[in-house]
Design a protein around this motif. Structure first.
Motif, PDB file in Angstrom:
ATOM      1  N   ALA A 141    -134.217  79.807  60.002  1.00  0.00           N
ATOM      2  CA  ALA A 141    -135.145  80.763  60.700  1.00  0.00           C
ATOM      3  C   ALA A 141    -136.608  80.538  60.334  1.00  0.00           C
ATOM      4  N   PRO A 142    -137.567  80.764  61.294  1.00  0.00           N
ATOM      5  CA  PRO A 142    -138.704  80.336  60.983  1.00  0.00           C
ATOM      6  C   PRO A 142    -139.439  80.842  59.768  1.00  0.00           C
ATOM      7  N   ALA A 143    -140.217  80.242  59.053  1.00  0.00           N
ATOM      8  CA  ALA A 143    -140.820  80.430  57.587  1.00  0.00           C
ATOM      9  C   ALA A 143    -141.358  81.671  57.733  1.00  0.00           C
ATOM     10  N   SER A 144    -142.292  82.132  58.931  1.00  0.00           N
ATOM     11  CA  SER A 144    -142.937  83.226  58.966  1.00  0.00           C
ATOM     12  C   SER A 144    -142.062  84.630  59.148  1.00  0.00           C
ATOM     13  N   MET A 145    -140.832  84.284  59.416  1.00  0.00           N
ATOM     14  CA  MET A 145    -139.910  85.476  59.393  1.00  0.00           C
ATOM     15  C   MET A 145    -138.965  85.531  58.213  1.00  0.00           C
ATOM     16  N   LEU A 146    -138.647  84.331  57.483  1.00  0.00           N
ATOM     17  CA  LEU A 146    -137.639  84.235  56.535  1.00  0.00           C
ATOM     18  C   LEU A 146    -137.928  84.913  55.306  1.00  0.00           C
ATOM     19  N   THR A 179    -127.844  95.003  61.827  1.00  0.00           N
ATOM     20  CA  THR A 179    -128.686  95.051  60.636  1.00  0.00           C
ATOM     21  C   THR A 179    -129.521  93.974  60.327  1.00  0.00           C
ATOM     22  N   PHE A 180    -129.246  92.804  60.730  1.00  0.00           N
ATOM     23  CA  PHE A 180    -129.756  91.478  60.379  1.00  0.00           C
ATOM     24  C   PHE A 180    -130.688  90.927  61.494  1.00  0.00           C
ATOM     25  N   CYS A 181    -130.823  91.774  62.533  1.00  0.00           N
ATOM     26  CA  CYS A 181    -131.759  91.328  63.595  1.00  0.00           C
ATOM     27  C   CYS A 181    -133.067  91.949  63.372  1.00  0.00           C
ATOM     28  N   LEU A 201    -126.093  83.676  56.699  1.00  0.00           N
ATOM     29  CA  LEU A 201    -126.727  85.180  57.007  1.00  0.00           C
ATOM     30  C   LEU A 201    -128.125  84.850  56.600  1.00  0.00           C
ATOM     31  N   HIS A 202    -129.137  84.980  57.358  1.00  0.00           N
ATOM     32  CA  HIS A 202    -130.511  85.018  56.927  1.00  0.00           C
ATOM     33  C   HIS A 202    -131.054  86.238  56.804  1.00  0.00           C
ATOM     34  N   VAL A 203    -131.811  86.623  55.768  1.00  0.00           N
ATOM     35  CA  VAL A 203    -132.561  88.058  55.748  1.00  0.00           C
ATOM     36  C   VAL A 203    -134.149  87.566  56.185  1.00  0.00           C
ATOM     37  N   VAL A 204    -134.329  88.404  57.415  1.00  0.00           N
ATOM     38  CA  VAL A 204    -135.448  88.005  57.950  1.00  0.00           C
ATOM     39  C   VAL A 204    -136.467  89.427  57.885  1.00  0.00           C
ATOM     40  N   ARG A 205    -137.868  89.352  58.071  1.00  0.00           N
ATOM     41  CA  ARG A 205    -138.701  90.463  57.958  1.00  0.00           C
ATOM     42  C   ARG A 205    -138.300  91.501  59.283  1.00  0.00           C
TER      43      ARG A 205
END
Length: 313
Positions: A268-273, A46-48, A219-223
């Motif tokens: 995580a990259p700023a564009s995705m985070l 779910t976080f990928c 855990l990162h939340v990414v787009r």
């Protein structure tokens, strides 16, 4: 004091073994994941980020070219002359041993590469693959098998659609260590439904099985993820930096001093985070962790006698 004075890091470990700095060079060998291709499931964790996992959207260069470019870059910028080829993207044992041998050999053929770090899932480490990795170690190469466990709680792993349980991890670790392969276990702090008790219990069970290295990751939340949608709906709250630093310091203290920490945070990259924003930078987190250990007057191994805890459900 520096963080390396309080924590046994991979950098200091490799320097002691090889007499000079050794740096990882990331390799994308074009693998996919059994939790995405239908073998175990579809959609992944779910976080990928699903878009970034599209095999049709990535055509990596040959392994030899990637290694040559990465080592040349690090040589120019930092004067580094020794490297580990880090097979990082996706599930890097998810192929037949003959195909894997060709990829690993291509990386090891570079004169500056002293070994391999191979990231994979616990359910993708069959005996033939472990035998192959053990063969490289017997030939004198540095070899690390990195297993993405994330949590020792099966309920958590099911919640994030991981596609495996702690049982698969236990089997993989026991088989790897029986062959003399060093294992680095990955743990994520901040998974949905977990708290400090879960973090400490997961570490306890990893140490109980035996392990040579650890990676900790917030855990990162990414787009483009299901977790991202849950976060937008207010159904998930990521850890604040102070919470992560405190939890990571607790685990560092509980880890025996001879174990190697390969990572203590992640970005995580700023564009995705999407969240938490503090995951965009690495050094402020590491500096905060060193400061936390300093305030405690503590270091790795200071509380390494772990009391018996409940078995993960």
């Amino acid at each position: 004091m520096a963080l390396t004075d309080r924590v046994h890091t991979l950098g200091s470990h490799l320097r002691a073994r090889h007499g000079q700095r050794v740096h990882k060079v990331a390799v994308d060998a074009g693998f996919t994941c059994p939790n995405r291709d239908g073998t175990k499931g579809r959609g992944g964790c779910t976080f990928c980020n699903n878009a970034s996992f599209s095999p049709n959207g990535r055509r990596p260069r040959p392994v030899a070219e990637q290694v040559a470019a990465g080592t040349a870059h690090l040589g120019r910028r930092r004067g580094i002359r020794r490297f580990l080829a880090y097979f990082q993207a996706y599930t890097n044992t998810y192929a037949d041993p003959g195909h894997l041998r060709g990829l690993y050999d291509a990386a090891l053929a570079h004169p500056g590469v002293v070994g391999l770090a191979v990231g994979t899932r616990p359910d993708c480490a069959p005996p033939a693959v472990l035998d192959l990795l053990a063969e490289y170690r017997e030939r004198g190469f540095e070899v690390w098998l990195e297993l993405g466990l994330q949590s020792a709680f099966d309920a958590t792993l099911a919640r994030v659609n991981r596609g495996h349980g702690f049982g698969e991890y236990r089997t993989a670790v026991r088989e790897a260590r029986r062959r003399g392969l060093p294992v680095c276990a990955h743990l994520i702090l901040g998974l949905p439904g977990e708290n400090d008790h879960h973090f400490r219990t997961s570490l306890h069970h990893v140490l109980e099985e035996g392990v040579e290295g650890l990676k900790l990751h917030p855990l990162h939340v990414v787009r483009g993820t299901r977790l991202g949608h849950a976060w937008r709906r207010g159904e998930y709250r990521p850890l604040a930096r102070a919470e992560y630093v405190s939890a990571a310091a607790d685990l560092v203290e509980r880890t025996p001093a001879d174990l190697v920490f390969h990572r203590l945070t992640g970005t995580a990259p700023a564009s995705m985070l999407l969240a938490p924003t503090w995951c965009a930078e690495r050094w402020p987190v590491l500096n905060a962790l060193e400061a936390e250990l300093a305030v405690r007057g503590s270091r790795q191994g200071a509380a390494a006698t772990v009391p018996t805890m409940e078995t993960p459900p």
